[in-house]
Design an enzyme around this catalytic site. Structure first.
Site, mmCIF file in Angstrom:
data_model
loop_
_atom_site.group_PDB
_atom_site.id
_atom_site.type_symbol
_atom_site.label_atom_id
_atom_site.label_comp_id
_atom_site.label_asym_id
_atom_site.label_seq_id
_atom_site.Cartn_x
_atom_site.Cartn_y
_atom_site.Cartn_z
ATOM 1 N N GLY A 157 -9.319 -8.833 -0.452
ATOM 2 C CA GLY A 157 -7.717 -9.649 0.316
ATOM 3 C C GLY A 157 -7.867 -11.090 -0.417
ATOM 4 N N GLY A 212 -13.001 -4.049 -0.103
ATOM 5 C CA GLY A 212 -14.385 -3.009 0.336
ATOM 6 C C GLY A 212 -15.113 -2.264 -0.578
ATOM 7 N N LYS A 272 -20.409 -16.012 1.693
ATOM 8 C CA LYS A 272 -21.474 -16.035 1.840
ATOM 9 C C LYS A 272 -21.951 -14.872 0.911
ATOM 10 C CE LYS A 272 -21.178 -14.718 7.185
ATOM 11 N NZ LYS A 272 -21.265 -13.243 7.685
ATOM 12 N N ARG A 326 0.690 -1.144 0.009
ATOM 13 C CA ARG A 326 -0.162 -0.406 0.469
ATOM 14 C C ARG A 326 0.517 1.148 -0.143
ATOM 15 N NH1 ARG A 326 -5.411 -0.847 3.673
ATOM 16 N NH2 ARG A 326 -6.641 -2.609 2.277
HETATM 17 P P1 AMP Z 1 -14.912 -13.963 1.252
HETATM 18 O O1 AMP Z 1 -14.112 -12.647 2.360
HETATM 19 O O2 AMP Z 1 -16.555 -13.768 0.775
HETATM 20 O O3 AMP Z 1 -14.147 -13.305 -0.599
HETATM 21 O O4 AMP Z 1 -14.572 -14.939 2.005
HETATM 22 C C1 AMP Z 1 -13.364 -15.603 1.358
HETATM 23 C C2 AMP Z 1 -13.514 -16.657 2.633
HETATM 24 O O5 AMP Z 1 -14.359 -17.905 2.409
HETATM 25 C C3 AMP Z 1 -12.184 -17.460 2.853
HETATM 26 O O6 AMP Z 1 -11.868 -17.504 4.359
HETATM 27 C C4 AMP Z 1 -12.326 -18.940 2.774
HETATM 28 O O7 AMP Z 1 -12.128 -19.624 3.715
HETATM 29 C C5 AMP Z 1 -14.067 -18.953 2.641
HETATM 30 N N1 AMP Z 1 -14.131 -20.428 1.885
HETATM 31 C C6 AMP Z 1 -14.023 -20.070 0.614
HETATM 32 N N2 AMP Z 1 -14.462 -21.477 -0.004
HETATM 33 C C7 AMP Z 1 -14.839 -22.100 1.232
HETATM 34 C C8 AMP Z 1 -15.486 -22.939 1.970
HETATM 35 N N3 AMP Z 1 -16.465 -24.007 0.863
HETATM 36 N N4 AMP Z 1 -16.305 -23.147 2.682
HETATM 37 C C9 AMP Z 1 -16.502 -22.938 3.972
HETATM 38 N N5 AMP Z 1 -15.482 -21.842 3.472
HETATM 39 C C10 AMP Z 1 -14.854 -20.838 2.720
#
Ligand code: AMP
Length: 415
Positions: free
Chosen positions: A372, A395, A209, A36
């Site tokens: 990230g 974000g 999610k 950064r």
């Molecule tokens: P995000 O911050 O929404 O981009 O989510 C990132 C997180 O999603 C990471 O820490 C991953 O470990 C988690 N993730 C990705 N695939 C899976 C999965 N199949 N089950 C549980 N967590 C997951």
């Protein structure tokens, strides 16, 4: 089009630059990743070449309006000085103290001053000393900051989705304002991908999610030709289609919405791809991001996940299927890992897709990676140099993909 650094006169002016130096610092005060800081150097060097007196403002961490010595910018000032190859003036304590203001006042052309962590002041985030929302306090703080310079440059992409004193308020009280080279590059890549993509346009979305990325999916369905959904998000979509998901992470309150999104994709003729096979495990240690000793890990034959197992990564057949669309895409936007990539045994899907996106970029596609985890994944795969643009704001890039107006950009005048 926003006014950019080269559109305004900064020669021998006192220039206030908002950057995002919210860098990771270990217990020994070593900066463990200086990306950064490095990515603002072109803007700072340009200003110094123009003989401007440069006053740098940033936040670090979440001190929530309190002075937290561990969140001082002292280590950042040392690293910045190394990178610029010249001294950086810095005073611990209050960024709008008499001492800071005097330092700003005395600053000569070609010199650099770094102000202490803006978020030691609750007013930066629009709060009074008592922690209550206080617009007047924010305006007063913005005015105090602005009084130290003549021109404002917004180069903190990681913070432009926040409406704070140093990102929005300050603009009213300076003579001129523009975006710096870092923000200009972000707007060029993200903006062109969304507004004027070379087709086929592919979006790859993963992560934990659906709820975090609903708005991104909705907005992208108006723009893309193909969308790949991986990560835990995929299971909610699968369940809404009646496919068994075992113990995978599913957001049951988002099943109806998933069906709506499928319908929208159909109406818009967007090719909506989900994994067709999975790596599954009966147990995962989420806390330590590891596989417990007695866990059973296997691959499914098709898209169904048996009872007692959860999906942890996409399988090889899915990677093959995704590779077909990556290979023909001309614009690719990627946000979010396709599996629990922090566990090396479950990182294959994410790493392979990173390699495919990099290969396709070498053949002329434009690729933009944000968030990230996806950024760590392209680095882990060793292909970060081959991606057209890696966004510096997780974000902020998500909100951009949602089609939202970013306050820290909206506040800058147009050309
Ligand atoms: P995000 O911050 O929404 O981009 O989510 C990132 C997180 O999603 C990471 O820490 C991953 O470990 C988690 N993730 C990705 N695939 C899976 C999965 N199949 N089950 C549980 N967590 C997951």
């Amino acid at each position: 089009m926003k006014r950019t650094l080269k559109d305004i006169d900064v020669r021998e002016k006192k220039v206030l630059v908002r950057v995002d130096y919210n860098v990771p610092i270990d217990v020994n005060f070593n900066i463990t990743n200086d990306k950064r800081i490095v990515s603002t150097i072109p803007t700072l060097k340009y200003l110094l070449d123009e003989n401007a007196a440069v006053i740098i403002m940033t936040h670090l961490g979440r001190p929530k309006g309190n002075v937290i010595p561990e969140m001082s910018l002292m280590p950042v000032s040392a690293r910045l000085s190394e990178l610029l190859g010249k001294p950086v003036k810095f005073f611990g304590g209050d960024c709008i103290s008499v001492q800071s203001k005097k330092a700003a006042n005395d600053l000569k052309p070609g010199e650099v001053l770094l102000l202490e962590n803006l978020r030691f002041h609750p007013e930066e985030e629009g709060k009074s000393k008592s922690g209550k929302k206080d617009e007047v306090a924010m305006e007063t703080f913005a005015k105090e900051l602005a009084s130290m310079g003549e021109v404002f440059i917004q180069d903190a992409f990681g913070t432009v989705h926040r409406s704070h004193a140093s990102t929005v308020g300050i603009v009213k009280y300076v003579k001129d304002a523009a975006v710096g080279f870092l923000v200009e590059k972000e707007l060029k890549f993200l903006g062109e991908a969304l507004e004027n993509p070379v087709r086929p346009f592919l979006a790859i979305l993963g992560g934990a999610k659906v709820s975090d990325k609903i708005n991104v999916i909705e907005n992208l369905l108006n723009k893309v030709d193909v969308i790949i959904i991986g990560g835990a998000m995929a299971y909610t979509f699968m369940k809404s289609r009646g496919i068994s998901t075992g113990t995978s992470l599913v957001e049951n309150d988002k099943l109806d919405l998933s069906i709506e999104l499928f319908k929208k994709a159909e109406c818009k003729k967007v090719n909506f791809l989900l994994p067709i096979d999975h790596i599954i495990a009966d147990k995962v240690d989420f806390l330590n991001k590891s596989i417990p000793d007695n866990a059973v890990v296997k691959t499914t034959l098709d898209e169904k996940i048996p009872d007692g197992f959860m999906g942890v990564d996409v399988g090889l057949r899915s990677i093959d299927k995704f590779s077909e669309v990556v290979k023909s895409a001309k614009t690719i936007v990627w946000n979010g890992p396709l599996g629990i990539f922090e566990v090396s045994e479950f990182s294959k899907g994410t790493i392979e897709v990173a390699k495919l996106v990099a290969e396709r970029t070498c053949k002329g596609a434009i690729s933009v990676v944000g968030g990230g985890d996806s950024v760590s994944a392209v680095k882990k795969a060793g292909v970060d140099e081959r991606i057209s643009h890696i966004s510096t704001g997780g974000g902020a890039s998500l909100e951009f993909l949602e089609g939202k107006e970013l306050p820290g950009i909206a506040s800058i005048p147009n050309k």
